[in-house]
Motif scaffolding. Structure first.
Motif, PDB file in Angstrom:
ATOM      1  N   GLU A 440       0.828  -1.208   0.000  1.00 23.85           N
ATOM      2  CA  GLU A 440       0.000   0.000   0.000  1.00 23.85           C
ATOM      3  C   GLU A 440       0.861   1.255   0.000  1.00 23.85           C
ATOM      4  OE1 GLU A 440      -3.632   2.064   2.544  1.00 23.85           O
ATOM      5  OE2 GLU A 440      -3.198  -0.078   2.754  1.00 23.85           O
ATOM      6  N   LEU A 441       1.961   1.225   0.765  1.00 26.57           N
ATOM      7  CA  LEU A 441       2.875   2.365   0.755  1.00 26.57           C
ATOM      8  C   LEU A 441       3.511   2.534  -0.625  1.00 26.57           C
ATOM      9  CD1 LEU A 441       4.704   2.036   4.204  1.00 26.57           C
ATOM     10  CD2 LEU A 441       3.115   3.819   3.510  1.00 26.57           C
ATOM     11  N   GLU A 442       3.877   1.424  -1.239  1.00 24.78           N
ATOM     12  CA  GLU A 442       4.488   1.480  -2.563  1.00 24.78           C
ATOM     13  C   GLU A 442       3.515   2.073  -3.577  1.00 24.78           C
ATOM     14  OE1 GLU A 442       7.487  -1.459  -4.814  1.00 24.78           O
ATOM     15  OE2 GLU A 442       5.456  -2.267  -4.625  1.00 24.78           O
ATOM     16  N   ALA A 443       2.224   1.694  -3.462  1.00 25.31           N
ATOM     17  CA  ALA A 443       1.216   2.229  -4.379  1.00 25.31           C
ATOM     18  C   ALA A 443       1.090   3.738  -4.228  1.00 25.31           C
ATOM     19  CB  ALA A 443      -0.127   1.541  -4.124  1.00 25.31           C
ATOM     20  N   ARG A 444       1.144   4.222  -2.988  1.00 27.12           N
ATOM     21  CA  ARG A 444       1.052   5.671  -2.757  1.00 27.12           C
ATOM     22  C   ARG A 444       2.224   6.395  -3.404  1.00 27.12           C
ATOM     23  NH1 ARG A 444      -0.791   7.189   3.383  1.00 27.12           N
ATOM     24  NH2 ARG A 444      -2.389   5.599   3.694  1.00 27.12           N
ATOM     25  N   ILE A 445       3.416   5.854  -3.221  1.00 25.09           N
ATOM     26  CA  ILE A 445       4.616   6.495  -3.762  1.00 25.09           C
ATOM     27  C   ILE A 445       4.577   6.535  -5.284  1.00 25.09           C
ATOM     28  CG2 ILE A 445       7.134   6.278  -3.977  1.00 25.09           C
ATOM     29  CD1 ILE A 445       7.094   5.072  -1.115  1.00 25.09           C
ATOM     30  N   ILE A 446       4.142   5.430  -5.896  1.00 28.26           N
ATOM     31  CA  ILE A 446       4.060   5.372  -7.360  1.00 28.26           C
ATOM     32  C   ILE A 446       3.052   6.393  -7.890  1.00 28.26           C
ATOM     33  CG2 ILE A 446       3.318   3.927  -9.299  1.00 28.26           C
ATOM     34  CD1 ILE A 446       4.528   1.526  -7.811  1.00 28.26           C
ATOM     35  N   GLY A 479      -3.762  -1.923  -9.271  1.00 32.91           N
ATOM     36  CA  GLY A 479      -4.987  -1.395  -9.855  1.00 32.91           C
ATOM     37  C   GLY A 479      -4.883   0.041 -10.306  1.00 32.91           C
ATOM     38  N   LEU A 480      -3.673   0.452 -10.716  1.00 37.12           N
ATOM     39  CA  LEU A 480      -3.462   1.834 -11.137  1.00 37.12           C
ATOM     40  C   LEU A 480      -3.296   1.970 -12.642  1.00 37.12           C
ATOM     41  CD1 LEU A 480      -0.865   2.945  -8.411  1.00 37.12           C
ATOM     42  CD2 LEU A 480      -3.294   3.501  -8.474  1.00 37.12           C
TER      43      LEU A 480
END
Length: 497
Positions: A440-446, A479-480
């Protein structure tokens, strides 16, 4: 003659002179001097609007020089720049030389430029007031009518409907209802709330909604001054009352006679000064420092604090009798994080204000930028948002739209419920296994990186140290892959107050 306002910079350090000149050269006609004699010559030969002088000069101090400038060229805006923050220097500068601003080193280029631009506006206002005074002598009735219209406009700018920006379902609606009910009655009001929630704006609304609206409204930040200087500022002083008191000084309470005094950060005053303030509120009179006579004053007091004064009273740090004198009515202003529905209209209003102040026009904020702002908790409240929007405007394209890529990283990475500051609370909100939480943290950063690069996947992959294939795989995993920039929005019509 140059069309740019002329500023005289005085510093015996050549590198400092060169640095300041480079920063100001585009906006000002900069004249520089490393010696006092050269500075005097420039003032004699040129129409100078602002003097910016270093405090530590070989021949004399900056305050001593500006005291002379005040006598010979009283219209010039006088400013000190120094790496030292000695309280006596500040007091002497304010009392003897009429210093407009005391700038400390190291200074930030943008802040220095903004301060000097504001000083130029002050100079222009002084000249306009001089012209208005002449008009008043020539045509008293016309000048009175002009002044009346200005006051009426000021009253409208700070009323409860147009002056306090908010959405239809805002928590501020209940606050404004209370303020409107309280305003006409001559009772003290204590405004409580975190820094940056708009307590000064609420105080102005109270004043302009009261029967005292056409009388003075004065402000003092009680947490910014030591007791001696605060007493002088509020109650005034007599000539010779202390070192540097070279002339009588009228305090804010006397200046505001018939009007309103706003005491900001009242919770910061010392126990000793609390006693002096209590006497003034009880007796309705002041005694200037160094005087043996008291003077009656008629003022309404509005106070504000970011502390819980009930707790301060229980802890013995704030006098209970003073608290009850100030807290005739207590009104609490909500944090911006509790006003999510107000963020879009506030952002647009603050952008309008920033454009007027900085003289730069843009089309507005993109919907994506507003959505990102709505996810952020704004621990610094409206003041933090104001700074963020000002930064976006400075860095954004002229006449363009301000996109989410101009927002600070910590705002772009925010999710609902996040608190700015220590990252541990944010991590604690994540659920699942270690792998899930890291994901989840990785998704935010991306997502944040893609927004900053305007959804250019090649640039985002390069910054993150990924190949395009690797980035595409992560977008699919989180899912981005179908997330696109939101459509741009046009700004709603309307003014700023």
């Amino acid at each position: 003659m140059s069309e740019l306002p002329t500023i005289l910079v005085i510093d015996d350090e050549v590198r400092s002179l060169e640095s300041i000149t480079r920063i100001l050269d585009e906006d000002f006609d900069v004249r520089s001097a490393s010696k006092i004699a050269d500075a005097v010559k420039i003032l004699e030969d040129n129409w100078v609007q602002i003097v910016l002088c270093d405090q530590r000069m070989p021949e004399q101090t900056g305050v001593e020089f500006l005291k002379m400038v005040r006598q010979r060229w009283p219209d010039v805006i006088r400013m000190i720049i120094s790496g030292y923050t000695d309280a006596h220097d500040i007091i002497d500068g304010v009392n003897e030389a009429g210093i407009y601003q005391y700038i400390t080193k190291p200074w930030h280029p943008e802040n220095l430029l903004l301060t000097l631009q504001n000083a130029c506006r002050l100079y222009d206002l002084q000249r306009q007031n001089e012209l208005l005074a002449v008009e008043l002598k020539m045509s008293p009735s016309g000048a009175d009518e002009t002044m009346r219209k200005r006051k009426e406009k000021l009253r409208k700018d700070f009323d409860f409907e147009d002056g306090i920006i908010r959405g239809p379902q805002s928590p501020m609606n209940a606050v404004c209802t209370t303020l409107r009910q309280v305003a006409p009655y001559d009772v003290p009001v204590l405004l409580s709330g975190a820094s940056g929630t708009g307590k000064e704006l609420a105080a102005r609304a109270l004043h302009y909604g009261s029967l005292r609206w056409n009388k003075p409204f004065v402000i003092e930040n009680c947490g910014a001054l030591p007791d001696e200087l605060l007493e002088s500022e509020l109650f005034g002083h007599k000539r010779g009352a202390f070192t540097g008191a070279v002339e009588d000084h009228v305090g804010l309470f006397e200046r505001a006679d018939g009007g309103t005094v706003f005491l900001d950060e009242i919770g910061e005053v010392s126990p000793a000064f609390q006693v002096k303030l209590l006497r003034t509120l009880q007796e309705g009179e002041i005694r200037p420092v160094g005087s043996t006579r008291t003077r009656k004053v008629d003022v309404r007091v509005i106070a504000a604090t970011n502390r819980d004064l009930d707790d301060e009273v229980r802890a013995g740090r704030f006098r209970a009798d003073l608290f009850y004198r100030l807290a005739g009515i207590v009104v609490r202003l909500p944090d911006l994080k509790d006003r999510a529905g107000d963020i879009p209209v506030l952002a647009e209003a603050l952008l309008d204000r920033a454009m007027k102040q900085l003289g730069k026009r843009v089309r507005g904020l993109s919907q994506e930028a507003i959505d990102c702002m709505c996810l952020y908790s704004w621990p610094g409240n409206i003041r933090e948002m104001q700074n963020e929007i000002q930064q976006m405007l400075v860095m954004g394209p002229q006449d363009g739209e301000l996109g989410a890529d101009l927002l600070s990283r910590h705002i772009l990475q925010a999710e609902p419920g996040d608190e700015e500051g220590d990252p541990i609370p944010v991590l604690a909100q994540l659920d699942g296994t270690l792998k899930d939480r890291i994901g989840e943290l990785e998704a935010r950063i991306i997502k944040e990186t893609l927004i900053r690069h305007r959804w250019n996947k090649s640039k985002a992959a390069r910054e993150l140290g990924l190949s395009r294939v690797g980035l595409r795989a992560k977008l699919e995993r989180y899912g981005l892959e179908n997330v696109k920039p939101l459509p741009k929005t046009r700004r709603a019509a309307g003014g700023v107050h």
